[in-house]
Design a protein around this motif. Sequence first.
Motif, PDB file in Angstrom:
ATOM      1  N   THR A  85       0.828  -1.203   0.000  1.00 53.63           N
ATOM      2  CA  THR A  85       0.000   0.000   0.000  1.00 53.63           C
ATOM      3  C   THR A  85       0.859   1.249   0.000  1.00 53.63           C
ATOM      4  O   THR A  85       0.553   2.237  -0.689  1.00 53.63           O
ATOM      5  N   MET A  95       2.130   1.770  -3.506  1.00 52.54           N
ATOM      6  CA  MET A  95       1.059   2.295  -4.360  1.00 52.54           C
ATOM      7  C   MET A  95       0.873   3.787  -4.128  1.00 52.54           C
ATOM      8  O   MET A  95       0.724   4.569  -5.082  1.00 52.54           O
ATOM      9  N   ASP A 133      -5.168  -1.368  -5.331  1.00 43.44           N
ATOM     10  CA  ASP A 133      -4.677  -1.949  -4.086  1.00 43.44           C
ATOM     11  C   ASP A 133      -5.678  -2.986  -3.587  1.00 43.44           C
ATOM     12  O   ASP A 133      -6.782  -2.628  -3.148  1.00 43.44           O
ATOM     13  N   SER A 193      -2.179  -4.962  -6.580  1.00 38.81           N
ATOM     14  CA  SER A 193      -1.535  -5.653  -5.470  1.00 38.81           C
ATOM     15  C   SER A 193      -2.462  -6.735  -4.941  1.00 38.81           C
ATOM     16  O   SER A 193      -3.690  -6.637  -5.030  1.00 38.81           O
TER      17      SER A 193
END
Length: 303
Positions: free
Chosen positions: A42, A45, A155, A186
Amino acid sequence: MSTLVLDKASRWFGNVVAVNDVSLTIGPGVTGLLGPNGAGKTTLMAMMAGFLAPSSGHVTLDGRPVWRNTDTYRHVGLVPERELSFGYLTGRQFVRANADLHGLADPGAATERILAVVDMVEPAGRRLDTYSKGMRQRVKIAAALVHDPSVLLLDEPFNGVDPRQRMHLMDLLRRLGDEGRTVLFSSHILEEVERLARHIEVVVSGRHAASGDFGAIRRLMTDRPVQYAVRSSDDRALAAVLIAQPSVQAVSLGSDGLDVQVADLGSFAVGLPGWARDHDLSVYELSPSDESLESVFAYLVAR
């Protein structure tokens, strides 16, 4: 076509290092960002999207810095993992608000176009707090795509999504990748990554652990024995032949063939045809049995 580049990027929060000296390049197509929970996905990202500054190093999009460069927002769409906090809005209002924020020439038309792309035209008049998890994910993707970005960052987009909606989202991401967009998603769920992206970037404990096709990554793991599935005209006889070879560490006989653990892949590959021929045996199948993403991931996390 756009390319994201992280050059020795790190991010820390006080004494906690979330991302540590990561260098990687994300180009057009679909790429999976893989790692266990808490690996730093995260944070990566957020840095790629320009919402978080790297504590050291650089993050660029097509050679231009992402941080404090508002022009990059026109080229990037971010689908965060966190839930929507605008439940009082309808899906259409939420997407339209993002179209307005980007200053699009015709925000209404852009909103309707992207709602159709994610198959959300019919429920778009309902409030967000009445949506299922899968519907909320799709409307977040619509909001991220309404300005037609060349880069889409997602994400954990499949968390809590039912199987039918997951298939729909996978088809959408494949289509976006085929259009030449740079799509990075992800996940900590291996099956999702394996089905959607052959190219992976793996992060473990904030560090970049591996990059590339996961089959190629497995073949580079020369310090780990290779597992092969073998079927032949007489599996029991072939097992006796193989276990005597220096390149073979172990052989197990199952109902559907042999599982062979090989230490020296080159010697095994060269020698197998001759060993079988010398004993009047025929080999029907030879395939790696541990080149799955699950096997690769387990090894990288354990290193």
